[in-house]
Every structure is written in structure tokens, then in C-alpha cells.
Design an enzyme around this catalytic site. Structure first.
Site, PDB file in Angstrom:
ATOM      1  N   PHE A   1      41.425  45.272  26.633  1.00  0.00           N
ATOM      2  CA  PHE A   1      40.442  46.293  27.001  1.00  0.00           C
ATOM      3  C   PHE A   1      39.324  45.659  27.823  1.00  0.00           C
ATOM      4  CE2 PHE A   1      37.263  49.560  26.135  1.00  0.00           C
ATOM      5  CZ  PHE A   1      38.039  50.709  26.179  1.00  0.00           C
ATOM      6  N   CYS A   2      38.682  46.451  28.685  1.00  0.00           N
ATOM      7  CA  CYS A   2      37.575  45.981  29.523  1.00  0.00           C
ATOM      8  C   CYS A   2      36.547  45.238  28.674  1.00  0.00           C
ATOM      9  CB  CYS A   2      36.884  47.157  30.213  1.00  0.00           C
ATOM     10  SG  CYS A   2      35.363  46.741  31.076  1.00  0.00           S
ATOM     11  N   PRO A   3      36.066  44.080  29.022  1.00  0.00           N
ATOM     12  CA  PRO A   3      36.340  43.298  30.227  1.00  0.00           C
ATOM     13  C   PRO A   3      37.387  42.212  30.001  1.00  0.00           C
ATOM     14  CG  PRO A   3      34.447  42.378  29.123  1.00  0.00           C
ATOM     15  CD  PRO A   3      35.015  43.434  28.205  1.00  0.00           C
TER      16      PRO A   3
ATOM     17  N   ASP B   1      43.354  48.070  32.785  1.00  0.00           N
ATOM     18  CA  ASP B   1      41.935  48.430  32.762  1.00  0.00           C
ATOM     19  C   ASP B   1      41.505  48.881  34.164  1.00  0.00           C
ATOM     20  OD1 ASP B   1      39.173  48.509  32.595  1.00  0.00           O
ATOM     21  OD2 ASP B   1      38.939  46.324  32.567  1.00  0.00           O
TER      22      ASP B   1
END
Lengths: 137, 78
Positions: free
Chosen positions: B15-17, B42
Site C-alpha cells: 500500500f502507498c507509499p 498503488d
């Protein structure tokens, strides 16, 4: 681009810490000198006995708090503490504890997780953040 | 044919980042001239990976859209 960013982390809620850690990661990745000043509930979340404990959502979440918590679990959002640890690993990130909150809560430096570099007064934080942008969360 | 890379990282579960962080670590551990391919779902990677590559003065070799994810190939330039 700002060459320096400072985050005043006042909130100890799960969503705001997540947002703070993610923004710190971005700043760290982009080579920006980054400072976190942990105060009040933000500092409380960095206590050794608090890390890993479930935290409440911020009041902004309102009725959506439960759904947001579920979504974060489902999508495998990493815990904010590990996002922050990654940021510290790759960038120029410094975590400072607010001396006043430590005093208020009778908290010794040893009670805090190791990522906290030092305990500083607000004057020192103002000096450290001078010339960069400051975010209050 | 996609561009071959020295190392391929599957960050599609990240997941981001996360994908950007994994790329930065891989570039740090790589030798100059190596290419790293990273797979990411992402949407933030689309802006963040090229921005980081430019800022860190590496080379963005290729971005390709696959089924439900993107593949970014970066060359370590220094």
C-alpha cells in the site's frame, strides 16, 4: 520544493498518525530534511506500551470510523509505526519529543520507543523548523 | 516485450507509499548501471516513482500498464 518540512504531531488517533507517517515518508523519499515534534496525544502514541495497541479514529471520522478501520485492515495498510520506521530508514528524518508533555505526563525518555531521538523544548523546535514548512496534525 | 531488469520486485500487495519505499531500498542496494523493475498497484506510484527518480537523479527507463497494475523500470545512474 521545501528543503525542510516539520510535522507537529499532536493527534494520537490512528487515521491522523497514518496520514502523518505517510507524508513523512514522501518527504523522506524526496530528500527533504524532516522533523517530527511529538506533543500531547501524538507523543502518547509513541510510548513503548502504546505502540501496537489499537488506537481510536479521529473525531472527524464520525460515523465512518468503524468502516475506515475495516478498510485499512482489508487493504493491508501497514501500521503507521512501520511506515514511519521505513521513512527513517531511507531519509533524513528526526523525531523529537516535547519536553512539556513529558513533564505533564510524568513520562521518562525511557518510556518512549527508540525512534524518538531526543526531548526538546518548543523553542528548540521553532529553531529546527525555521525556514521550512510546518504541518500541524 | 517488456524491458528485462537486473532485479524484479513485486510490490503489488504493498500500500502507498510501500512500492516507492521498496524501490528506494532496492536502488540503494543495487550497483550503478543495474535496472530495477517494480510492480505496483498503488495509483500514487504513477506520480511518485517518476518524481523520485528525477529528484534522486536516476533514469526512468520504462513505465508499462499491465492488467490491474503498472511496471516501472528504473536504472541506477549514480
Amino acid at each position: 520544493m521545501a528543503e525542510k518540512m516539520s510535522f507537529i504531531v499532536f493527534s494520537g488517533s490512528a487515521d491522523k498518525l497514518q496520514a502523518a507517517a505517510t507524508m513523512v515518508s514522501g518527504a523522506a523519499a524526496m530528500g527533504v530534511e524532516t522533523h517530527l515534534f511529538l506533543t500531547f496525544w501524538g507523543l502518547n502514541a509513541f510510548r513503548k506500551d502504546m505502540v501496537g495497541q489499537p488506537l481510536p479514529m479521529s473525531s472527524e471520522a464520525g460515523d465512518m470510523a468503524e468502516m475506515m478501520g475495516k478498510l485499512m485492515m482489508e487493504k493491508g495498510v501497514p501500521p503507521w509505526s512501520s511506515v514511519l520506521a521505513d521513512a527513517i530508514d531511507i531519509g533524513d528524518v528526526h523525531v523529537h519529543a516535547c519536553a512539556m508533555t513529558m513533564d505533564l505526563m510524568d513520562m521518562p525518555k525511557e518510556a518512549l520507543v527508540d525512534v524518538v531521538e531526543d526531548v526538546i523544548g518548543v523553542g528548540r523546535f521553532i529553531e529546527l523548523s525555521a525556514g521550512g514548512s510546518v504541518v500541524f496534525i | 516485450m517488456p524491458t528485462a531488469a537486473t532485479k524484479e520486485i513485486d510490490a503489488r500487495g504493498s500500500f502507498c507509499p510501500g512500492p516507492l519505499m521498496e524501490l528506494i531500498r532496492a536502488i540503494r542496494d543495487a550497483d550503478v548501471g543495474d535496472t530495477i523493475a517494480i510492480l505496483s498497484k498503488d495509483p500514487g506510484s504513477r506520480t511518485d516513482i517518476p518524481a523520485w527518480v528525477a529528484k534522486a537523479k536516476h533514469e526512468m527507463v520504462e513505465i508499462s500498464d499491465e492488467d490491474g497494475y503498472s511496471r516501472y523500470v528504473v536504472k541506477k545512474a549514480r
